[in-house]
Design an enzyme around this catalytic site. Structure first.
Site, mmCIF file in Angstrom:
data_model
loop_
_atom_site.group_PDB
_atom_site.id
_atom_site.type_symbol
_atom_site.label_atom_id
_atom_site.label_comp_id
_atom_site.label_asym_id
_atom_site.label_seq_id
_atom_site.Cartn_x
_atom_site.Cartn_y
_atom_site.Cartn_z
ATOM 1 N N HIS A 92 7.992 4.457 79.878
ATOM 2 C CA HIS A 92 8.153 3.055 79.800
ATOM 3 C C HIS A 92 9.523 2.683 79.068
ATOM 4 C CE1 HIS A 92 3.678 1.815 79.884
ATOM 5 N NE2 HIS A 92 4.034 2.681 80.926
ATOM 6 N N GLU A 94 10.229 1.186 76.344
ATOM 7 C CA GLU A 94 10.331 1.115 74.971
ATOM 8 C C GLU A 94 9.999 2.713 74.428
ATOM 9 O OE1 GLU A 94 8.273 -2.793 75.924
ATOM 10 O OE2 GLU A 94 8.374 -0.777 76.620
ATOM 11 N N CYS A 122 3.280 -2.669 75.501
ATOM 12 C CA CYS A 122 1.867 -2.195 75.929
ATOM 13 C C CYS A 122 1.190 -1.273 74.754
ATOM 14 C CB CYS A 122 1.741 -1.505 77.093
ATOM 15 S SG CYS A 122 2.325 0.356 77.173
ATOM 16 N N CYS A 125 2.984 1.930 74.079
ATOM 17 C CA CYS A 125 4.432 1.906 73.343
ATOM 18 C C CYS A 125 4.176 1.328 71.869
ATOM 19 C CB CYS A 125 5.301 0.801 74.219
ATOM 20 S SG CYS A 125 5.606 1.314 75.773
#
Length: 155
Positions: A92, A94, A122, A125
């Site tokens: 992801h 992040e 999320c 993260c």
């Protein structure tokens, strides 16, 4: 071959932003190019960089997410989503930005850093930001300050 084509498009898109010059292949060592600072550093510029990384991810055929890690008013890590292009469910934006900042700073301790992202992180993260010591998160076009990352615990 299809993945290489996407990586080339991804690199081209990011190079046009003057933010990253290479994307390493799986298992390869990263070439750390300096991160070009925004002309006017600040919340809006850091969010703009996160959104530019999001747009580059989309052009590369990946998910629409981008993030940067900032310390003392300077971008110290950045990342677009690489879930699709790297076939990595944990890549992801992040997570990529946190990994990049840790590599560049030579530490897993990102205390005092701020995570700017194109959307709210999320749970994975947010937990990574918590364990890295990120001080706070700012996300979305409005620059919502969602405070310090929280650890939700194992379920």
């Amino acid at each position: 071959m299809h993945l290489d084509h996407k990586r080339r498009g991804f690199i081209t898109g990011l190079a046009s932003l003057s933010v990253i010059t290479t994307v390493p292949a799986a298992g390869a060592q990263a070439t750390e190019a300096p991160i070009a600072p925004p002309l006017r550093p600040g919340r809006s510029a850091f969010l703009a960089r996160a959104f530019a990384l999001r747009d580059a991810a989309v052009r590369a055929g990946d998910q629409a997410y981008g993030a940067v890690v900032v310390k003392d008013g300077k971008i110290v890590g950045q990342g677009p989503s690489r879930v699709v292009t790297n076939t990595d469910a944990t890549a992801h934006a992040e997570m990529e930005a946190i990994r990049d900042a840790s590599r560049r700073l030579g530490t897993r301790d990102l205390s005092g850093c701020i995570l700017y992202s194109s959307s709210a992180p999320c749970a994975m993260c947010e937990t990574a930001a918590y364990w890295a010591g990120i001080a706070k998160k700012v996300h979305g076009a409005e620059g919502t300050d969602s405070g310090a990352p929280r650890y939700g615990g194992c379920r």
